[in-house]
Design a protein around this motif. Structure first.
Motif, mmCIF file in Angstrom:
data_model
loop_
_atom_site.group_PDB
_atom_site.id
_atom_site.type_symbol
_atom_site.label_atom_id
_atom_site.label_comp_id
_atom_site.label_asym_id
_atom_site.label_seq_id
_atom_site.Cartn_x
_atom_site.Cartn_y
_atom_site.Cartn_z
ATOM 1 N N ALA A 52 -7.439 -61.898 -82.846
ATOM 2 C CA ALA A 52 -8.014 -60.560 -82.663
ATOM 3 C C ALA A 52 -6.925 -59.540 -82.344
ATOM 4 C CB ALA A 52 -9.068 -60.580 -81.564
ATOM 5 N N ALA A 53 -5.954 -59.946 -81.537
ATOM 6 C CA ALA A 53 -4.846 -59.047 -81.208
ATOM 7 C C ALA A 53 -4.030 -58.692 -82.447
ATOM 8 C CB ALA A 53 -3.948 -59.687 -80.151
ATOM 9 N N ALA A 54 -4.064 -59.573 -83.445
ATOM 10 C CA ALA A 54 -3.355 -59.326 -84.698
ATOM 11 C C ALA A 54 -4.265 -58.673 -85.746
ATOM 12 C CB ALA A 54 -2.796 -60.641 -85.246
ATOM 13 N N GLY A 55 -5.492 -58.319 -85.342
ATOM 14 C CA GLY A 55 -6.404 -57.630 -86.245
ATOM 15 C C GLY A 55 -7.254 -58.530 -87.119
ATOM 16 N N VAL A 56 -7.347 -59.816 -86.753
ATOM 17 C CA VAL A 56 -8.121 -60.781 -87.538
ATOM 18 C C VAL A 56 -9.203 -61.383 -86.649
ATOM 19 C CG1 VAL A 56 -8.027 -62.950 -88.823
ATOM 20 C CG2 VAL A 56 -6.126 -61.334 -88.976
ATOM 21 N N LEU A 57 -10.431 -61.383 -87.156
ATOM 22 C CA LEU A 57 -11.526 -61.959 -86.387
ATOM 23 C C LEU A 57 -11.856 -63.355 -86.891
ATOM 24 C CD1 LEU A 57 -13.900 -58.881 -86.092
ATOM 25 C CD2 LEU A 57 -12.214 -59.714 -84.451
ATOM 26 N N VAL A 58 -11.874 -64.288 -85.957
ATOM 27 C CA VAL A 58 -12.321 -65.655 -86.212
ATOM 28 C C VAL A 58 -13.347 -65.965 -85.123
ATOM 29 C CG1 VAL A 58 -10.134 -66.344 -87.271
ATOM 30 C CG2 VAL A 58 -10.492 -66.743 -84.837
ATOM 31 N N GLU A 63 -16.194 -76.227 -79.379
ATOM 32 C CA GLU A 63 -15.770 -77.366 -80.210
ATOM 33 C C GLU A 63 -14.663 -77.035 -81.200
ATOM 34 O OE1 GLU A 63 -19.920 -77.405 -78.917
ATOM 35 O OE2 GLU A 63 -18.920 -76.046 -80.278
ATOM 36 N N GLY A 64 -14.344 -75.749 -81.389
ATOM 37 C CA GLY A 64 -13.306 -75.393 -82.346
ATOM 38 C C GLY A 64 -13.373 -73.941 -82.792
ATOM 39 N N VAL A 65 -12.694 -73.659 -83.888
ATOM 40 C CA VAL A 65 -12.600 -72.304 -84.428
ATOM 41 C C VAL A 65 -13.076 -72.327 -85.875
ATOM 42 C CG1 VAL A 65 -10.999 -70.441 -85.067
ATOM 43 C CG2 VAL A 65 -10.711 -71.654 -82.899
ATOM 44 N N ARG A 66 -13.868 -71.326 -86.223
ATOM 45 C CA ARG A 66 -14.358 -71.168 -87.590
ATOM 46 C C ARG A 66 -13.669 -69.966 -88.214
ATOM 47 N NH1 ARG A 66 -20.393 -70.529 -90.079
ATOM 48 N NH2 ARG A 66 -19.768 -69.143 -91.741
ATOM 49 N N ILE A 67 -13.075 -70.182 -89.390
ATOM 50 C CA ILE A 67 -12.429 -69.112 -90.146
ATOM 51 C C ILE A 67 -13.184 -68.950 -91.458
ATOM 52 C CG2 ILE A 67 -10.322 -68.321 -91.273
ATOM 53 C CD1 ILE A 67 -8.771 -70.172 -89.364
ATOM 54 N N GLU A 73 -6.884 -60.710 -100.199
ATOM 55 C CA GLU A 73 -6.226 -59.742 -99.316
ATOM 56 C C GLU A 73 -6.445 -60.121 -97.854
ATOM 57 O OE1 GLU A 73 -8.373 -58.870 -101.807
ATOM 58 O OE2 GLU A 73 -6.882 -58.148 -103.239
ATOM 59 N N GLU A 74 -7.669 -60.495 -97.517
ATOM 60 C CA GLU A 74 -7.946 -60.875 -96.136
ATOM 61 C C GLU A 74 -7.274 -62.197 -95.770
ATOM 62 O OE1 GLU A 74 -12.154 -60.633 -95.409
ATOM 63 O OE2 GLU A 74 -12.089 -58.444 -95.440
ATOM 64 N N THR A 75 -7.151 -63.096 -96.725
ATOM 65 C CA THR A 75 -6.425 -64.341 -96.463
ATOM 66 C C THR A 75 -4.964 -64.043 -96.172
ATOM 67 O OG1 THR A 75 -7.941 -65.634 -97.826
ATOM 68 C CG2 THR A 75 -5.786 -66.610 -97.386
ATOM 69 N N GLU A 76 -4.377 -63.111 -96.900
ATOM 70 C CA GLU A 76 -2.981 -62.736 -96.643
ATOM 71 C C GLU A 76 -2.809 -62.209 -95.226
ATOM 72 O OE1 GLU A 76 -0.228 -63.321 -98.363
ATOM 73 O OE2 GLU A 76 -1.510 -64.377 -99.787
ATOM 74 N N VAL A 77 -3.726 -61.360 -94.773
ATOM 75 C CA VAL A 77 -3.662 -60.825 -93.408
ATOM 76 C C VAL A 77 -3.796 -61.974 -92.398
ATOM 77 C CG1 VAL A 77 -4.825 -59.316 -91.742
ATOM 78 C CG2 VAL A 77 -4.492 -58.558 -94.100
ATOM 79 N N LEU A 78 -4.725 -62.879 -92.657
ATOM 80 C CA LEU A 78 -4.910 -64.055 -91.794
ATOM 81 C C LEU A 78 -3.635 -64.877 -91.701
ATOM 82 C CD1 LEU A 78 -6.764 -66.211 -90.299
ATOM 83 C CD2 LEU A 78 -7.080 -67.183 -92.580
ATOM 84 N N LEU A 79 -3.022 -65.152 -92.836
ATOM 85 C CA LEU A 79 -1.820 -66.000 -92.850
ATOM 86 C C LEU A 79 -0.637 -65.319 -92.174
ATOM 87 C CD1 LEU A 79 -2.143 -67.637 -96.375
ATOM 88 C CD2 LEU A 79 -2.876 -68.534 -94.154
ATOM 89 N N LYS A 80 -0.525 -64.006 -92.325
ATOM 90 C CA LYS A 80 0.542 -63.277 -91.626
ATOM 91 C C LYS A 80 0.316 -63.327 -90.113
ATOM 92 C CE LYS A 80 1.841 -60.110 -95.323
ATOM 93 N NZ LYS A 80 2.967 -60.877 -95.744
ATOM 94 N N ALA A 81 -0.935 -63.187 -89.698
ATOM 95 C CA ALA A 81 -1.251 -63.285 -88.266
ATOM 96 C C ALA A 81 -0.961 -64.694 -87.760
ATOM 97 C CB ALA A 81 -2.714 -62.929 -88.037
ATOM 98 N N PHE A 82 -1.274 -65.692 -88.550
ATOM 99 C CA PHE A 82 -1.042 -67.085 -88.171
ATOM 100 C C PHE A 82 0.432 -67.343 -87.895
ATOM 101 C CE2 PHE A 82 -0.709 -71.664 -89.773
ATOM 102 C CZ PHE A 82 -1.120 -72.220 -88.576
ATOM 103 N N GLU A 83 1.310 -66.686 -88.644
ATOM 104 C CA GLU A 83 2.753 -66.856 -88.442
ATOM 105 C C GLU A 83 3.191 -66.382 -87.057
ATOM 106 O OE1 GLU A 83 4.668 -64.747 -91.606
ATOM 107 O OE2 GLU A 83 3.903 -66.119 -93.145
#
Length: 85
Positions: A52-58, A63-67, A73-83
């Motif tokens: 969320a701090a990186a602008g991505v909502l999961v 029990e875990g995290v749902r993505i 385009e949104e996957t790219e933002v997610l992957l950049k945040a993941f880095e």
């Protein structure tokens, strides 16, 4: 148009599953990827807060995290945040 959106979501779901393999990403037939809490480096709520701090909502659950898989385009933002997490 619906088939094209479904096909695109499948591609993005597979990209997310591959990128999050080290966090125990579980393949599915749904439009999301599940990361079990036991495989995460932090608590699910902390992971969600970092994204969320990186602008991505999961979605965090005890029990875990749902993505959710959406667009390339949104996957790219997610992957950049993941880095950064």
């Amino acid at each position: 148009e619906l088939k094209e959106r479904i096909d695109a979501a499948v591609i993005e779901r597979d990209r997310i599953t591959t990128a999050f393999a080290a966090w125990g990403a579980i393949s599915s037939e749904a439009n999301f990827v599940w990361l079990p809490a036991a495989s995460l480096p932090k608590q699910p709520q902390d992971i969600a807060a970092d994204f969320a701090a990186a602008g991505v909502l999961v979605r965090a659950f005890p029990e875990g995290v749902r993505i959710t898989a959406t667009t390339a385009e949104e996957t790219e933002v997610l992957l950049k945040a993941f880095e950064t997490i």
